[in-house]
Design a protein around this motif. Sequence first.
Motif, PDB file in Angstrom:
ATOM      1  N   GLN A 173      51.314  -4.549  12.515  1.00  0.00           N
ATOM      2  CA  GLN A 173      50.718  -5.792  12.012  1.00  0.00           C
ATOM      3  C   GLN A 173      50.726  -6.836  13.111  1.00  0.00           C
ATOM      4  O   GLN A 173      51.615  -6.837  13.970  1.00  0.00           O
ATOM      5  CB  GLN A 173      51.543  -6.312  10.839  1.00  0.00           C
ATOM      6  CG  GLN A 173      51.320  -5.519   9.580  1.00  0.00           C
ATOM      7  CD  GLN A 173      51.821  -6.273   8.365  1.00  0.00           C
ATOM      8  OE1 GLN A 173      52.773  -7.053   8.479  1.00  0.00           O
ATOM      9  NE2 GLN A 173      51.202  -6.066   7.235  1.00  0.00           N
ATOM     10  N   GLN A 174      49.731  -7.736  13.060  1.00  0.00           N
ATOM     11  CA  GLN A 174      49.725  -8.799  14.066  1.00  0.00           C
ATOM     12  C   GLN A 174      50.397 -10.049  13.519  1.00  0.00           C
ATOM     13  O   GLN A 174      50.135 -10.461  12.395  1.00  0.00           O
ATOM     14  CB  GLN A 174      48.280  -9.118  14.464  1.00  0.00           C
ATOM     15  CG  GLN A 174      47.754  -8.088  15.443  1.00  0.00           C
ATOM     16  CD  GLN A 174      46.560  -8.577  16.243  1.00  0.00           C
ATOM     17  OE1 GLN A 174      45.989  -9.621  15.958  1.00  0.00           O
ATOM     18  NE2 GLN A 174      46.192  -7.820  17.244  1.00  0.00           N
ATOM     19  N   ILE A 175      51.278 -10.628  14.333  1.00  0.00           N
ATOM     20  CA  ILE A 175      51.873 -11.904  13.934  1.00  0.00           C
ATOM     21  C   ILE A 175      51.671 -12.920  15.057  1.00  0.00           C
ATOM     22  O   ILE A 175      51.553 -12.549  16.223  1.00  0.00           O
ATOM     23  CB  ILE A 175      53.381 -11.794  13.584  1.00  0.00           C
ATOM     24  CG1 ILE A 175      54.195 -11.271  14.794  1.00  0.00           C
ATOM     25  CG2 ILE A 175      53.627 -10.918  12.375  1.00  0.00           C
ATOM     26  CD1 ILE A 175      55.695 -11.489  14.624  1.00  0.00           C
ATOM     27  N   GLN A 176      51.595 -14.185  14.671  1.00  0.00           N
ATOM     28  CA  GLN A 176      51.414 -15.258  15.657  1.00  0.00           C
ATOM     29  C   GLN A 176      52.671 -16.101  15.687  1.00  0.00           C
ATOM     30  O   GLN A 176      53.192 -16.459  14.634  1.00  0.00           O
ATOM     31  CB  GLN A 176      50.274 -16.174  15.219  1.00  0.00           C
ATOM     32  CG  GLN A 176      48.942 -15.507  15.295  1.00  0.00           C
ATOM     33  CD  GLN A 176      47.814 -16.511  15.100  1.00  0.00           C
ATOM     34  OE1 GLN A 176      48.043 -17.703  15.002  1.00  0.00           O
ATOM     35  NE2 GLN A 176      46.600 -16.019  15.057  1.00  0.00           N
ATOM     36  N   VAL A 177      53.143 -16.408  16.884  1.00  0.00           N
ATOM     37  CA  VAL A 177      54.337 -17.249  16.978  1.00  0.00           C
ATOM     38  C   VAL A 177      54.110 -18.343  18.020  1.00  0.00           C
ATOM     39  O   VAL A 177      53.400 -18.143  19.002  1.00  0.00           O
ATOM     40  CB  VAL A 177      55.595 -16.428  17.371  1.00  0.00           C
ATOM     41  CG1 VAL A 177      56.100 -15.593  16.221  1.00  0.00           C
ATOM     42  CG2 VAL A 177      55.331 -15.547  18.571  1.00  0.00           C
ATOM     43  N   SER A 178      54.691 -19.512  17.750  1.00  0.00           N
ATOM     44  CA  SER A 178      54.587 -20.570  18.753  1.00  0.00           C
ATOM     45  C   SER A 178      55.920 -20.766  19.452  1.00  0.00           C
ATOM     46  O   SER A 178      56.062 -21.527  20.392  1.00  0.00           O
ATOM     47  CB  SER A 178      54.111 -21.878  18.114  1.00  0.00           C
ATOM     48  OG  SER A 178      54.982 -22.203  17.083  1.00  0.00           O
ATOM     49  N   SER A 179      56.920 -20.059  18.944  1.00  0.00           N
ATOM     50  CA  SER A 179      58.236 -20.104  19.553  1.00  0.00           C
ATOM     51  C   SER A 179      58.960 -18.838  19.123  1.00  0.00           C
ATOM     52  O   SER A 179      58.735 -18.357  18.014  1.00  0.00           O
ATOM     53  CB  SER A 179      58.970 -21.347  19.052  1.00  0.00           C
ATOM     54  OG  SER A 179      60.227 -21.397  19.630  1.00  0.00           O
ATOM     55  N   LEU A 180      59.776 -18.316  19.996  1.00  0.00           N
ATOM     56  CA  LEU A 180      60.418 -17.043  19.685  1.00  0.00           C
ATOM     57  C   LEU A 180      61.603 -16.857  20.601  1.00  0.00           C
ATOM     58  O   LEU A 180      61.542 -17.212  21.774  1.00  0.00           O
ATOM     59  CB  LEU A 180      59.409 -15.912  19.957  1.00  0.00           C
ATOM     60  CG  LEU A 180      59.723 -14.520  19.459  1.00  0.00           C
ATOM     61  CD1 LEU A 180      59.681 -14.488  17.928  1.00  0.00           C
ATOM     62  CD2 LEU A 180      58.684 -13.533  19.985  1.00  0.00           C
ATOM     63  N   GLU A 181      62.684 -16.311  20.062  1.00  0.00           N
ATOM     64  CA  GLU A 181      63.819 -16.001  20.931  1.00  0.00           C
ATOM     65  C   GLU A 181      63.651 -14.590  21.467  1.00  0.00           C
ATOM     66  O   GLU A 181      63.915 -13.608  20.754  1.00  0.00           O
ATOM     67  CB  GLU A 181      65.132 -16.165  20.171  1.00  0.00           C
ATOM     68  CG  GLU A 181      66.289 -16.150  21.119  1.00  0.00           C
ATOM     69  CD  GLU A 181      67.612 -16.483  20.462  1.00  0.00           C
ATOM     70  OE1 GLU A 181      68.644 -16.115  21.026  1.00  0.00           O
ATOM     71  OE2 GLU A 181      67.610 -17.089  19.369  1.00  0.00           O
ATOM     72  N   ILE A 182      63.168 -14.494  22.706  1.00  0.00           N
ATOM     73  CA  ILE A 182      62.929 -13.185  23.310  1.00  0.00           C
ATOM     74  C   ILE A 182      64.232 -12.686  23.931  1.00  0.00           C
ATOM     75  O   ILE A 182      64.874 -13.390  24.717  1.00  0.00           O
ATOM     76  CB  ILE A 182      61.801 -13.271  24.370  1.00  0.00           C
ATOM     77  CG1 ILE A 182      60.490 -13.709  23.696  1.00  0.00           C
ATOM     78  CG2 ILE A 182      61.611 -11.926  25.075  1.00  0.00           C
ATOM     79  CD1 ILE A 182      59.357 -14.013  24.646  1.00  0.00           C
TER      80      ILE A 182
END
Length: 237
Positions: free
Chosen positions: A225-234
Amino acid sequence: MIGEKIIWVATLPSTNDFLKENWHRLPHGTIVVAESQTSGRGRYNRYWYSPEGGLWFSILFKPRKQIKPTFFTKICCVAIVKALSFFEIDTKIKWPNDVYYKDKKLAGILSESVFEESTLKVVVVGIGLNVNNDIPKELKDKATSLREISTKDYDLKTTLKIILKYINQLLRRYLNKPEALTRVWKGLLIQKEGQQITFKLGDDIKTGKIFKIEDEKMILTVDDQQIQVSSLEILEP
Ligand code: BT5
């Protein structure tokens, strides 16, 4: 010009808070530097360790035209990488705007905006760069400082001056070409399109593939599935 007015003080709770409280009476481009902060903040109100020896400062942008606040964050982030490469320290950006030396964080950026009736009034970009300060035990395996990298001390005023020189240069070059700045910023990112990354989503650790990195968001394919994030803890890479 950014940095025509510099307020240099021994200590403040947070240089970002200072500018957010005083922006009405201060001109565009004002810099406030605190030799130490008692409540230095990261994103999501995380703490930012800011003892003496580091460079903790915020920049007041009062944009004359409507522009995305992230434009100024990118300007500062790219300027730090360029200033460090002037010192022959090779860094990269961990998406969206942490500055890394190898696998350790050297600088962090906290951008905050003030809107009035949906008009952008002010962008405050706070920069924390570990220079000659110590790194506490709990951050030792994920943070570093210029002193640790090159086993010498740096003059804070000179370091600031060089960062400001690049900020002014990049502003002149990209103010009317934000998409070109986005390309430069993308080129400096550790994360690339098509790459697999491991990240934290809520309490879960997930793996996904970067489908696209856009100006203000990342599109990931996770479990088909595609998700969009504007911030993420990589977590990796
Ligand atoms: C950031 O947050 O990276 C933004 C940091 C911005 C600090 C500047 S200093 C001047 C201005 N005034 C402020 O009050 N803030 C700005 P974030 O991505 O949320 O990272 C925070 C996390 O980094 C913490 O949870 C720690 O794990 C780690 N950390 C804390 N202090 C650090 C330091 N000095 N160096 C490297 N990592 C640190």
